[in-house]
Scaffold this motif. Structure first.
Motif, short mmCIF file in Angstrom:
data_model
loop_
_atom_site.label_atom_id
_atom_site.label_comp_id
_atom_site.label_asym_id
_atom_site.label_seq_id
_atom_site.Cartn_x
_atom_site.Cartn_y
_atom_site.Cartn_z
N LEU A 113 0.72 -1.18 -0.10
CA LEU A 113 0.23 0.04 -0.07
C LEU A 113 0.81 1.28 -0.02
CD1 LEU A 113 -2.92 1.27 0.09
CD2 LEU A 113 -2.84 1.02 2.71
N GLY A 114 1.83 1.29 0.74
CA GLY A 114 2.72 2.42 0.92
C GLY A 114 3.59 2.73 -0.43
N ALA A 115 3.90 1.79 -1.08
CA ALA A 115 4.56 1.70 -2.37
C ALA A 115 3.43 2.18 -3.52
CB ALA A 115 5.27 0.42 -2.72
N THR A 116 2.41 1.83 -3.32
CA THR A 116 1.21 2.32 -4.29
C THR A 116 1.12 3.70 -4.20
OG1 THR A 116 0.29 -0.01 -3.86
CG2 THR A 116 -1.11 1.78 -4.78
N CYS A 117 1.24 4.17 -2.87
CA CYS A 117 0.86 5.63 -2.76
C CYS A 117 1.98 6.47 -3.33
CB CYS A 117 0.73 6.07 -1.25
SG CYS A 117 -0.88 5.44 -0.70
N VAL A 118 3.38 6.11 -3.10
CA VAL A 118 4.26 6.70 -3.46
C VAL A 118 4.49 6.96 -5.04
CG1 VAL A 118 7.01 7.12 -3.31
CG2 VAL A 118 5.57 6.37 -1.36
N SER A 119 4.45 5.61 -5.70
CA SER A 119 4.24 5.54 -7.18
C SER A 119 3.18 6.42 -7.57
CB SER A 119 3.88 4.13 -7.35
OG SER A 119 3.98 3.83 -8.83
#
Lengths: 415, 59
Positions: A113-119
Motif C-alpha cells: 500500500l505504501g509503495a502504491t501511494c508513492v508510485s
C-alpha cells in the motif's frame, strides 16, 4: 459523472483479484485517488497548465516547442468558478485519479500500500502532467499541426493517451518490477489461471465505468477536443456503441476459442471499448464507433492471452491490454476513421498520431519505468513472500474482506 | 539487455522527433517516423526478453 469511472475501475480491480486481497484492493483504490488528487493540486497542475498559460518554451529552426507549463503550485492565483480553466482543473483531478487506478490492477495481490501511494505521487506529480501538457496544455504535440503542418496536431479528446495509455504503460512497468505472483508460472514457464474472486463485482464495475466514461468523453471532447456542446449526444452514442461492440466481439472470440464466453474477458472487452472510444468519440460516425469497439474487443481478447502465456507478464486485471493496447488502437482510429483525419488529410493526421504514440513508447514508458525502478531501489514495492501467501488483507490491514467466509484450500496451492 | 532496450526506446523516439523537426516533406517524415517506431519496438522486444530470461532464472 466522471468519478463513476473510478468507482467502476476500483470494482473491476477488486473483483479480478483474490478474495484474500479484496479489502486491500479497495482501500488502495481509495488511497491512490486521494494521493493523486492532492499531489496533482500541489504540483501536477503547475506542470500541466492550460493552453495559453505560462510555460517553458524553446525554439528550433524558428519553431517554438512548448515543453512544460510554469503555473504556480497549489493552484495559486486560479479562480475556481465556472470558468473553462477551473472546469479543466476539476476534470483533471478526476482524470489523474482514474489514471492512477490502472496500475493497481496489474499489481494486485502483491503491491504494498505504501509503495502504491508513492508510485501514484510520481505519476500524478510528474508523468501524467508532463504528457497531459503536451496534449492538452498547448504543448508541442498539440501544436504539431500549427508548427509543422502535421494534420491537426495530435488529437485526443477524452484522454485515450493521457489517461489510458499513460496508466497502461505504468501498469506494464509495475508488472515488470514486481514480477509474477507465486504459483502463476511453473518452472517450465507455463502459466496457470488464477481467476478473479468475484465476477459480479467486475460486471457491476463495468456499468459504473460506462456512466463515468460518458462524462469523461463528453467533458473531454468539449474542453480539450474543441467540440461543440451539442456533440455530447454523438459522444454518448459512440461511447456506448464502442463498448457494446467491444464486449460482444470479446464474447464471440472467447466463445470460439474456449467454447463459451469468458465473463472476465468480456468485461475487459467492455472496458477496452470505452477506452478506445476516448480519443475520437466526438469525431466518429456511429458505424465507425462500432468498428472501433469491435477491433478493440478482438485485440484485448488476444492481447491478454499473449501477455500472460507468451510474454510472462502477470497482469491480474488485464490493465495493460485494456488501457495501453486499447488506447493505442483508439489513437490510430482517430487518424483512420474520424472526421479529423478526413478534414486535415489522412496522411498528416496519421503522422501526428504516430508521433504521439512514439512519444508514449519512447518517452513515457522509460520515464515511468525508471521512476518506479528507482522507487523500488529505495522502498521495496513488493510484499514479502509470507505476506503474499497470507494475502494482502491480513498482511497489511490485519483483517480480511470476508471474515465470515471459509477460505478454500485451493487458494493455497503452490505452483 | 534491459538497459539496452530502454535506450533503444529513447533512441527511437529521438529519430521520430528529429524527423518531424528537420525533414520538410511529409513522406520523408513519415518514413523516418516509422523507422523510429520500429527501433522502439525492437527496444520493447529486448525488455520483454530480458524479463522472460529473469523469470526463467527464478523459476
Amino acid at each position: 459523472m466522471v468519478p463513476m469511472a473510478c468507482v467502476g475501475l476500483a470494482l473491476v480491480n477488486t473483483g479480478l483479484g483474490r478474495a484474500r486481497s479484496a479489502a486491500h484492493a479497495m482501500l488502495s483504490s481509495l488511497c491512490v485517488c486521494s494521493v493523486a488528487a492532492i499531489v496533482y493540486v500541489i504540483i501536477g497542475f503547475s506542470f500541466q497548465g492550460t493552453p495559453g498559460g505560462q510555460a517553458h518554451v524553446f525554439a528550433i529552426g524558428g519553431k517554438t516547442w512548448n515543453w512544460i507549463a510554469a503555473e504556480p503550485f497549489f493552484l495559486r492565483g486560479l479562480r475556481l468558478d465556472f470558468s473553462p480553466v477551473s472546469l479543466i482543473v476539476l476534470l483533471q483531478i478526476f482524470s489523474v485519479g482514474l489514471a492512477s487506478l490502472i496500475p493497481l490492477s496489474s499489481g494486485a495481490d502483491r503491491w504494498r500500500l505504501g509503495a502504491t501511494c508513492v508510485s501514484t505521487a510520481l505519476l500524478a506529480g510528474l508523468t501524467y502532467p508532463l504528457f497531459a501538457h503536451w496534449v492538452w496544455g498547448g504543448g508541442w504535440l498539440a501544436q504539431l499541426g500549427a508548427n509543422y503542418g502535421v494534420g491537426s496536431g495530435f488529437v485526443d479528446g477524452g484522454g485515450c493517451s493521457t489517461i489510458q495509455v499513460v496508466g497502461g504503460l505504468t501498469a506494464l512497468s509495475i508488472t515488470w518490477i514486481l514480477g509474477p505472483r507465486p504459483g502463476k508460472y511453473t518452472p517450465e514457464g507455463t502459466s496457470a489461471a488464477i481467476p478473479g474472486h468475484n465476477v459480479v463485482l467486475v460486471l457491476l464495475g463495468c456499468f459504473f465505468a460506462w456512466i463515468g466514461w460518458l462524462g469523461l468523453n463528453s467533458s473531454g471532447a468539449i474542453l480539450f477536443g474543441g467540440a461543440e456542446p451539442s456533440r455530447v449526444i454523438l459522444v454518448a452514442v459512440n461511447t456506448t456503441l464502442s463498448a457494446a461492440a467491444s464486449a460482444l466481439m470479446a464474447a464471440a472470440v472467447t466463445r470460439i476459442r474456449f467454447g463459451g464466453p469468458d465473463a472476465s474477458l468480456v468485461a475487459n472487452g467492455w472496458l477496452a471499448g470505452l477506452v478506445a472510444s476516448c480519443a475520437g468519440a466526438a469525431f466518429l460516425k456511429p458505424a465507425a464507433g462500432i468498428l472501433v469497439g469491435a477491433v478493440a474487443g478482438a485485440l484485448v481478447a488476444f492481447a491478454i492471452d499473449l501477455l500472460e502465456s507468451r510474454l510472462g507478464v502477470d497482469d491480474p486485471g488485464g490493465a495493460i491490454s485494456v488501457h495501453a493496447i486499447g488506447g493505442l488502437w483508439g489513437l490510430c482510429a482517430v487518424a483512420s476513421l474520424s472526421e479529423v483525419g478526413a478534414q486535415s488529410g489522412s496522411r498528416g493526421q496519421w503522422l501526428a498520431q504516430l508521433v504521439g504514440m512514439a512519444t508514449l513508447l519512447g518517452f513515457v514508458l522509460p520515464l515511468t519505468y525508471g521512476l518506479n525502478w528507482l522507487l523500488n531501489r529505495v522502498y521495496r514495492q513488493r510484499v514479502d513472500v509470507e505476506g503474499e501467501w497470507r494475502g494482502m488483507d491480513l498482511q497489511e490491514l490485519g483483517a480480511g474482506a470476508y471474515p465470515e467466509f471459509v477460505v478454500h484450500s485451493d487458494d493455497f496451492i503452490q505452483g | 539487455m534491459k538497459l539496452a532496450g530502454l535506450l533503444l526506446l529513447v533512441a527511437g523516439w529521438g529519430i521520430v522527433m528529429s524527423a518531424v523537426a528537420l525533414l520538410p516533406s511529409l513522406m520523408g517524415r513519415a518514413g523516418f517516423a516509422l523507422a523510429g517506431v520500429a527501433v522502439e519496438l525492437l527496444g520493447l522486444a529486448l525488455i520483454v526478453n530480458s524479463h522472460l530470461v529473469l523469470s526463467a532464472g527464478k523459476g
